[in-house]
Scaffold this motif. Structure first.
Motif, PDB file in Angstrom:
ATOM      1  N   GLY A 171      41.218  41.760  42.339  1.00  0.00           N
ATOM      2  CA  GLY A 171      41.930  42.265  43.352  1.00  0.00           C
ATOM      3  C   GLY A 171      43.598  42.431  43.284  1.00  0.00           C
ATOM      4  N   THR A 172      43.853  42.198  41.987  1.00  0.00           N
ATOM      5  CA  THR A 172      45.145  42.126  41.732  1.00  0.00           C
ATOM      6  C   THR A 172      45.714  43.212  40.843  1.00  0.00           C
ATOM      7  N   PRO A 173      46.704  44.044  41.296  1.00  0.00           N
ATOM      8  CA  PRO A 173      47.116  45.214  40.714  1.00  0.00           C
ATOM      9  C   PRO A 173      47.899  44.743  39.567  1.00  0.00           C
ATOM     10  N   PHE A 174      48.250  45.331  38.258  1.00  0.00           N
ATOM     11  CA  PHE A 174      48.961  44.896  37.247  1.00  0.00           C
ATOM     12  C   PHE A 174      49.361  46.055  36.266  1.00  0.00           C
ATOM     13  N   ASP A 175      50.734  46.561  36.366  1.00  0.00           N
ATOM     14  CA  ASP A 175      51.194  47.499  35.660  1.00  0.00           C
ATOM     15  C   ASP A 175      51.541  47.112  34.329  1.00  0.00           C
ATOM     16  N   LEU A 207      49.805  36.732  31.792  1.00  0.00           N
ATOM     17  CA  LEU A 207      48.819  37.710  32.415  1.00  0.00           C
ATOM     18  C   LEU A 207      49.220  37.173  33.998  1.00  0.00           C
ATOM     19  N   PRO A 208      48.820  38.108  35.025  1.00  0.00           N
ATOM     20  CA  PRO A 208      48.892  37.409  36.008  1.00  0.00           C
ATOM     21  C   PRO A 208      47.541  36.230  36.176  1.00  0.00           C
ATOM     22  N   GLU A 209      47.976  35.068  37.086  1.00  0.00           N
ATOM     23  CA  GLU A 209      47.409  33.862  37.061  1.00  0.00           C
ATOM     24  C   GLU A 209      45.742  34.263  37.343  1.00  0.00           C
ATOM     25  N   SER A 210      45.424  35.052  38.343  1.00  0.00           N
ATOM     26  CA  SER A 210      44.128  35.476  38.690  1.00  0.00           C
ATOM     27  C   SER A 210      43.184  36.059  37.338  1.00  0.00           C
ATOM     28  N   TYR A 211      44.130  36.674  36.432  1.00  0.00           N
ATOM     29  CA  TYR A 211      43.515  37.213  35.447  1.00  0.00           C
ATOM     30  C   TYR A 211      42.917  36.159  34.326  1.00  0.00           C
TER      31      TYR A 211
END
Length: 233
Positions: free
Chosen positions: A189-193, A88-92
């Motif tokens: 605030g991080t988009p993820f598709d 996952l994105p690190e911020s997630y």
């Protein structure tokens, strides 16, 4: 030598023109042979002609695709190698442990389920792939054929794989997955598709396994190959 069995003068000249060049200048010999045809290849003392080399390339890519599908579609297939593991994105990551603890597992399930269909897309692309310079690919890097396939088929494979990934994502609980990702996106605030990510990751992983297969065939580490692959490589 009888006139019937004599090598045509143009082919003799072709052989001399190529053989007298420095090694570094022979990179394009495959295109020359392709134009000359099988007779030209035989006249130059090669055991296989360009069409057979291309057939070997297709067989190699097909073997790699089969290996990729077998490995990646298995339970936990993507997490087997660090290079193919999903994330996952690190911020997630920290927040997901509380908000959506099963999100990564769901993404893995979707990716694994999509792989067989993506493998079929690869097989179709391999069957129609044109190799513009088989000679240079044959004498190229340890993953030259894989890299060529990736560079020439990636866009069409992406278009074909994305709907398969989306369908697998829906089967794995698309509504709850998208809801969790939307919530995490709002919090971080991080988009993820997820469809775009899984599509890219699946193709990257497929090509990784194909490349490993090519390396193994070229080095002789993979010994259970056909007579054609043994002759070409």
């Amino acid at each position: 030598m009888s006139l019937k069995n004599a090598v045509p003068l143009p082919l003799i000249l072709l052989f001399l023109a190529v053989s007298l060049q420095p090694v570094s200048a022979r990179a394009g010999w495959g295109e020359t042979l392709k134009q000359a045809g099988e007779a030209g290849s035989q006249a130059m003392g090669l055991s296989v002609g360009p069409s057979r080399i291309e057939a070997a390339f297709r067989e190699l890519l097909g073997m790699g695709t089969d290996a990729a599908v077998e490995s990646l579609s298995a339970d936990g297939g993507f997490s087997t190698l660090a290079a193919t593991a999903l994330s996952l994105p690190e911020s997630y990551r920290k927040i997901a442990e509380t908000v959506a603890p099963n999100l990564l597992a769901s993404l893995n399930s979707a990716a694994e389920a999509a792989v067989p269909g993506v493998g079929e897309q690869f097989k179709k692309a391999i069957a129609t792939m044109e190799f513009s310079n088989p000679g240079s690919l044959l004498s190229g890097s340890k993953t030259a054929v894989t890299e060529y396939f990736d560079a020439n088929a990636r866009d069409s494979l992406t278009r074909g794989a994305a709907p398969l990934v989306e369908a697998a994502l829906n089967q794995a609980g698309g509504g709850s997955i998208l809801s969790a990702i939307k919530q995490l996106g709002s919090l971080t605030g991080t988009p993820f598709d997820p469809v775009d990510y899984l599509t890219r990751k699946t193709l990257d992983s497929m090509f990784l396994y194909i490349g490993k297969t090519e390396e193994g065939i070229r080095s002789g580490d993979i010994t259970t190959t056909s007579e054609l692959l043994q002759r070409v490589f």
